[in-house]
Design a protein around this motif. Structure first.
Motif, PDB file in Angstrom:
ATOM      1  N   UNK A 296       0.844  -1.189   0.000  1.00 39.05           N
ATOM      2  CA  UNK A 296       0.000   0.000   0.000  1.00 39.05           C
ATOM      3  C   UNK A 296       0.878   1.236   0.000  1.00 39.05           C
ATOM      4  N   UNK A 297       0.275   2.380  -0.240  1.00 37.34           N
ATOM      5  CA  UNK A 297       1.020   3.643  -0.297  1.00 37.34           C
ATOM      6  C   UNK A 297       1.626   3.984   1.056  1.00 37.34           C
ATOM      7  N   UNK A 298       2.765   4.685   1.005  1.00 35.24           N
ATOM      8  CA  UNK A 298       3.383   5.130   2.257  1.00 35.24           C
ATOM      9  C   UNK A 298       2.526   6.182   2.954  1.00 35.24           C
ATOM     10  N   UNK A 299       1.522   6.708   2.254  1.00 36.73           N
ATOM     11  CA  UNK A 299       0.630   7.700   2.866  1.00 36.73           C
ATOM     12  C   UNK A 299      -0.495   7.058   3.679  1.00 36.73           C
ATOM     13  N   UNK A 300      -0.467   5.718   3.827  1.00 37.53           N
ATOM     14  CA  UNK A 300      -1.504   5.049   4.634  1.00 37.53           C
ATOM     15  C   UNK A 300      -1.052   4.804   6.070  1.00 37.53           C
ATOM     16  N   UNK A 330       8.072  -1.143  -2.014  1.00 31.58           N
ATOM     17  CA  UNK A 330       7.157  -1.594  -3.065  1.00 31.58           C
ATOM     18  C   UNK A 330       7.151  -0.555  -4.191  1.00 31.58           C
ATOM     19  N   UNK A 331       6.305  -0.764  -5.175  1.00 26.14           N
ATOM     20  CA  UNK A 331       6.256   0.156  -6.325  1.00 26.14           C
ATOM     21  C   UNK A 331       4.895   0.814  -6.450  1.00 26.14           C
ATOM     22  N   UNK A 332       4.190   0.977  -5.321  1.00 22.85           N
ATOM     23  CA  UNK A 332       2.839   1.543  -5.340  1.00 22.85           C
ATOM     24  C   UNK A 332       2.866   3.030  -5.656  1.00 22.85           C
ATOM     25  N   UNK A 333       3.736   3.786  -4.982  1.00 26.35           N
ATOM     26  CA  UNK A 333       3.764   5.235  -5.143  1.00 26.35           C
ATOM     27  C   UNK A 333       4.628   5.651  -6.339  1.00 26.35           C
ATOM     28  N   UNK A 334       4.401   6.870  -6.802  1.00 25.84           N
ATOM     29  CA  UNK A 334       5.175   7.393  -7.917  1.00 25.84           C
ATOM     30  C   UNK A 334       6.662   7.467  -7.543  1.00 25.84           C
ATOM     31  N   UNK A 335       7.509   6.922  -8.406  1.00 26.95           N
ATOM     32  CA  UNK A 335       8.948   6.924  -8.148  1.00 26.95           C
ATOM     33  C   UNK A 335       9.407   5.833  -7.204  1.00 26.95           C
ATOM     34  N   UNK A 336       8.486   4.990  -6.748  1.00 23.09           N
ATOM     35  CA  UNK A 336       8.851   3.919  -5.812  1.00 23.09           C
ATOM     36  C   UNK A 336       9.196   2.642  -6.573  1.00 23.09           C
ATOM     37  N   UNK A 337      10.130   1.881  -6.027  1.00 21.13           N
ATOM     38  CA  UNK A 337      10.529   0.618  -6.634  1.00 21.13           C
ATOM     39  C   UNK A 337      11.245  -0.221  -5.586  1.00 21.13           C
ATOM     40  N   UNK A 338      11.169  -1.538  -5.738  1.00 20.81           N
ATOM     41  CA  UNK A 338      11.812  -2.434  -4.788  1.00 20.81           C
ATOM     42  C   UNK A 338      13.321  -2.286  -4.900  1.00 20.81           C
ATOM     43  N   UNK A 339      13.960  -1.888  -3.809  1.00 20.56           N
ATOM     44  CA  UNK A 339      15.400  -1.607  -3.802  1.00 20.56           C
ATOM     45  C   UNK A 339      16.195  -2.885  -3.527  1.00 20.56           C
ATOM     46  N   UNK A 340      17.396  -3.024  -4.118  1.00 24.57           N
ATOM     47  CA  UNK A 340      18.216  -4.221  -3.870  1.00 24.57           C
ATOM     48  C   UNK A 340      18.551  -4.426  -2.392  1.00 24.57           C
ATOM     49  N   UNK A 341      18.583  -3.342  -1.606  1.00 31.14           N
ATOM     50  CA  UNK A 341      18.908  -3.468  -0.184  1.00 31.14           C
ATOM     51  C   UNK A 341      17.678  -3.699   0.682  1.00 31.14           C
ATOM     52  N   UNK A 342      16.515  -3.787   0.056  1.00 33.26           N
ATOM     53  CA  UNK A 342      15.311  -4.032   0.842  1.00 33.26           C
ATOM     54  C   UNK A 342      15.319  -5.465   1.353  1.00 33.26           C
TER      55      UNK A 342
END
Length: 528
Positions: A296-300, A330-342
């Motif tokens: 979900x969005x980080x705004x939740x 996650x990749x829910x929000x604009x500009x968000x993507x699963x990072x290799x260090x996640x």
């Protein structure tokens, strides 16, 4: 003269033979006692057949062969070795010396045992006290449903009624002057410091209340290096419950972090960090313990953190954040993507490269007790060690007070990770059920939020009378449920993860490859 004839002619109780034959059970064959010293190879025997030596016991040695076997076992041999004068018996002086030596060895063993007990006693007592205190406080909170009221604080001399009123109406009800820059900083970095959110008097009153809550209901923290912890804190204090429910906080969170949505209180916790060690030195995401959907969005979901002492990058003792990491999970929000260090697994250690990256890029904001920091549930953070030359002013350490907040549109998920127990609130009656929105616990008779709902809207301030009347039943579980919940926690965290992980590590270390993979992984459960 043969040994046999020597033995037969001897009538004295004193052995006169100088040749001491002590045949062991390995040296004796079935023909022992025939008088033959060696056996010759017989016709048909293999050419490499080993000679078997047969020896008879001397007159002295035979007296130690109590079962008339024709040889001495190891214990009989030891007894024979004590007969240095070849009498066929052990003289009293030897027996007395042997008993003295045995007694001395026993005394030494008792001294060593007593020394070990003294050495381990503090650890044993400490572990027993920790377990008892942890269980007692957990039972007190989850079964007893204890609630500290404003009268409790006043009666105990913790704070005055005026100080409590000031906490319920921060800055006399004035809104916090949030700026566009602060909003942009939060959206970009995933955290922002709000200076002077409290007055000095308000921060001092808050610290008194928080410290009293720790003293009354905190339990030893078994998972981190914090000295004391109180999770689910506002469930058990009408003063802090109402403290969070006021426009200065609610309106700020709605505008800054939740895209205008109504903020809902999820839980609060107090962690007390000693000067000697950081509470949680590992980088981590708190979204893994938020009882809501992961994808979900980080705004939740967001959090507020307040420190009882001044902290910054020089004196340490605060929190470090990684700017921008709120868009790594996650990749829910604009500009968000699963990072290799996640790290999807909460228990999984980050690689050296990722740890070095995080430590290099981290930001440690400066905070005083009048400030707060707001950060997303997806923002990476960790505790920062205190500078030894500048210890905390409080002898017990720095108190960090956190409120976790969800938006009205958040979806409740009771099991957030496979290795963690269900969220405690799911065990209480009349609470959110799996898959429900945070704003869905409505009383059908009034059409308003149910008075016993734990996740409360922050734009409405509940009356203390309501909290006292309905709170105990809403914040407690039966003894049976508590025991079941405790067993669930032990099985998931101690057996399926820790014990299984230990076995897994030993086997894989010996095999020098990943041969076994049986431990539970603290990964998010599927969204609902």
């Amino acid at each position: 003269m043969s040994i046999a004839s020597s033995s037969n002619s001897s009538t004295s109780s004193t052995c006169t033979c100088s040749d001491i034959d002590i045949a062991s059970d390995e040296e004796v064959s079935s023909s022992a006692g025939t008088g033959n010293e060696t056996s010759s190879p017989q016709e048909g025997d293999p050419p490499n057949r080993k000679k078997v030596v047969h020896r008879q016991l001397s007159n002295c040695s035979s007296k130690y062969d109590k079962e008339h076997k024709g040889y001495l076992n190891k214990y009989e041999q030891l007894a024979r070795s004590l007969d240095s004068k070849n009498r066929g018996s052990i003289d009293p002086e030897t027996v007395i010396n042997l008993l003295k030596t045995q007694d001395l060895l026993k005394k030494r063993q008792w001294v060593l045992l007593l020394g070990n007990i003294i050495q381990w006693l503090p650890l044993i007592i400490g572990a027993a006290y920790t377990f008892i205190k942890f269980t007692e406080r957990q039972y007190q909170q989850n079964v007893g449903g204890k609630i500290l009221t404003s009268m409790d604080y006043i009666r105990e001399g913790v704070v005055s009624s005026e100080e409590i009123q000031s906490l319920w109406e921060l800055s006399e009800g004035n809104a916090y002057p949030l700026t566009d820059q602060q909003r942009q900083d939060y959206l970009r970095d995933g955290f922002v410091v709000l200076p002077n959110f409290l007055t000095r008097d308000e921060s001092q009153a808050l610290d008194k209340v928080v410290t009293h809550n720790l003293n009354e209901m905190a339990f030893p923290d078994l998972l981190t290096k914090c000295s004391r912890k109180f999770h689910g804190e506002y469930y058990h204090s009408s003063v802090t419950h109402k403290f969070w429910q006021q426009p200065r906080i609610s309106d700020m969170l709605s505008t800054l972090a939740l895209e205008g949505d109504v903020p809902y209180m999820v839980t609060s916790e107090i962690l007390e960090m000693p000067s000697g060690a950081p509470c949680i030195p590992q980088w981590h995401w708190d979204f893994l313990t938020f009882p809501q959907n992961f994808n979900a969005s980080f705004t939740t979901g967001t959090q507020i953190w307040w420190s009882s002492e001044e902290v910054d990058s020089n004196v340490g003792g605060g929190l470090a954040f990684l700017p921008g990491s709120h868009k790594w999970a996650n990749s829910v929000d604009e500009g968000a993507d699963l990072h290799p260090c996640f790290a999807m697994n909460l228990f999984e250690k980050m690689s050296t490269e990722c740890t070095q990256l995080l430590d290099r890029e981290m930001a440690v904001p400066k905070l005083s007790p009048t400030d707060i920091v707001v950060f997303s549930r997806f923002t990476l953070h960790r505790s920062v060690a205190r500078n030894p030359s500048v210890p905390f002013k409080s002898p017990t350490g720095r108190r960090g007070y956190t409120l976790r907040v969800g938006s009205a549109r958040s979806i409740f998920k009771q099991d957030t990770m496979q290795c963690f127990p269900s969220h405690p609130s799911s065990q209480f009656g009349r609470q959110l059920k799996q898959g429900q929105r945070y704003d869905s616990v409505i009383d059908p008779e009034t059409g308003l939020h149910h008075s016993q709902a734990i996740y409360r809207p922050m734009n409405e301030q509940d009356s203390e009378e309501c909290l006292i009347r309905d709170g105990k039943g809403a914040r407690s579980m039966s003894t049976t449920t508590f025991l079941h919940y405790s067993a669930q926690s032990i099985i998931r965290q101690k057996i399926k993860w820790k014990l299984a992980k230990s076995v897994e590590d030993v086997v894989n270390t010996v095999a020098q490859r990943k041969l076994l993979d049986i431990s539970c992984k603290a990964v998010p459960t599927p969204d609902v």
